[in-house]
Scaffold this active site. Structure first.
Site, short mmCIF file in Angstrom:
data_model
loop_
_atom_site.label_atom_id
_atom_site.label_comp_id
_atom_site.label_asym_id
_atom_site.label_seq_id
_atom_site.Cartn_x
_atom_site.Cartn_y
_atom_site.Cartn_z
N SER A 180 48.34 37.61 31.49
CA SER A 180 49.97 38.29 31.57
C SER A 180 50.53 38.10 32.03
CB SER A 180 50.42 38.74 29.81
OG SER A 180 49.58 39.30 29.00
N ASN A 186 45.28 28.70 35.90
CA ASN A 186 44.14 27.99 35.26
C ASN A 186 44.75 28.05 33.66
OD1 ASN A 186 41.50 28.68 33.68
ND2 ASN A 186 41.89 30.62 33.81
N LYS A 206 42.58 26.54 31.37
CA LYS A 206 41.39 26.54 30.22
C LYS A 206 41.29 25.67 29.64
CE LYS A 206 42.84 31.70 30.44
NZ LYS A 206 42.83 32.62 29.55
N GLU A 213 42.07 40.66 37.52
CA GLU A 213 42.10 40.00 36.20
C GLU A 213 41.87 41.09 34.49
OE1 GLU A 213 43.10 36.32 35.75
OE2 GLU A 213 40.87 36.30 35.57
N HIS A 244 35.60 34.17 35.73
CA HIS A 244 36.27 33.99 34.92
C HIS A 244 36.16 35.45 33.73
CE1 HIS A 244 39.54 33.77 32.11
NE2 HIS A 244 39.94 33.92 33.14
N GLU A 272 36.47 34.75 30.48
CA GLU A 272 35.76 34.51 29.53
C GLU A 272 33.81 33.79 29.46
OE1 GLU A 272 39.62 32.19 29.36
OE2 GLU A 272 40.68 34.21 28.33
N GLY A 329 45.85 36.69 28.43
CA GLY A 329 45.88 36.27 27.25
C GLY A 329 46.34 36.93 25.74
P1 PGA Z 1 47.13 34.69 30.52
O1 PGA Z 1 45.11 34.60 31.59
O2 PGA Z 1 47.80 34.30 32.36
O3 PGA Z 1 47.06 33.41 29.84
O4 PGA Z 1 47.18 35.62 30.73
C1 PGA Z 1 45.14 34.62 32.84
C2 PGA Z 1 43.62 34.25 32.93
O5 PGA Z 1 43.28 34.23 32.01
O6 PGA Z 1 43.24 33.82 34.04
#
Ligand code: PGA
Length: 253
Positions: free
Chosen positions: A214, A10, A12, A167, A95, A97, A173
């Site tokens: 992560s 992803n 983003k 997640e 997601h 976010e 993140g």
């Molecule tokens: P990350 O993000 O691996 O940077 O923690 C995962 C995601 O948002 O799908």
């Protein structure tokens, strides 16, 4: 029937078109070698046509990061499934976010999932609790609600095509991944039994459930070793070609 592992990157809101092409080009030789893992990248919308062109002769799938529920209309800033379909095979939906910063509800997620399925896109449906919800002991309830409402009204024959991603929001993140035990507790202890209840036991064993939050080369194998975790949705590490390749390699059965 064993589930084929899946690792999705992803990206983003990162990567201009030239940057996206460059990143994919670096990864292609290694990714091309791996056919026992479904692997895909999810660049920003604008890069999709160029990346799709580059991927034509390769076995790397392409996903979008969101999709609207209508096929067209007055929805400024949104994108519809028929616009994505010529380029994409997958689309990330729900997601955290999107939920946290853009007010997406479980109802929106459900409609987006339906639109993706209607147009033959595989939805990667994200669920997961916030830190406050986890600390309040609500993880199971939150994830159950998100899965139940996100997949509400979906026929079994369509549900089979869905990929779920667990997640935990506090792990995204932050560099602090969930423990394998925490991920398994939710995936095997909450999500699979709920799928069995909503659909049937066969579907609950068929559906792929990824872990996200992560994931990096140093912890990926620990997650993938567990039979209930079918791969990963990777954010930050998917922008680093060597890291993403190592994560995909770690998912080889
Ligand atoms: P990350 O993000 O691996 O940077 O923690 C995962 C995601 O948002 O799908």
């Amino acid at each position: 029937m064993p589930r084929k592992p899946c690792v999705a990157g992803n990206w983003k809101m990162h990567m201009t078109i030239p940057e996206a092409l460059e990143l994919v080009k670096i990864m292609l030789p290694e990714l091309d070698r791996i056919d026992s893992v479904e692997h895909l990248v999810c660049p920003p919308f604008l890069a999709l046509p160029s990346v799709a062109e580059l991927l034509k002769a390769h076995d790397v799938d392409l996903g979008a990061q969101n999709v609207h529920w209508e096929d067209s209309g007055a929805f400024t800033g949104e994108i519809a499934a028929p616009m994505l379909k010529p380029f994409c095979t997958h689309v990330i939906v729900g997601h955290s976010e999107r939920r946290a910063y853009f007010g997406e509800t479980d109802g929106h997620v459900n409609r987006r999932v339906q639109a993706a399925l209607r147009h033959g896109l595989v939805p990667i449906v994200c669920v997961g609790e916030t830190l406050a919800e986890r600390e309040a002991g609500d993880t199971g309830d939150v994830v159950q609600r998100q899965v139940r409402m996100g997949l509400e009204g979906i026929a079994r024959i369509d549900a089979e095509k869905i990929i779920l991603a667990y997640e935990p929001v506090w792990a995204i993140g932050t560099g602090v991944a969930a423990t394998v035990a925490d991920a398994v507790e939710t995936i095997a202890g909450t999500i699979r039994p709920l799928l069995a209840e909503m659909f049937d036991a066969d579907l609950s064993q068929r559906l792929r459930i990824l872990y996200g939050g992560s994931v990096k080369p140093s912890n990926a194998a620990d997650f993938f070793r567990h039979p209930d975790i079918d791969g990963a949705l990777v954010g930050g590490a998917s922008l680093k070609p060597e890291d993403f390749i190592k994560i995909v390699q770690a998912a080889i059965p």
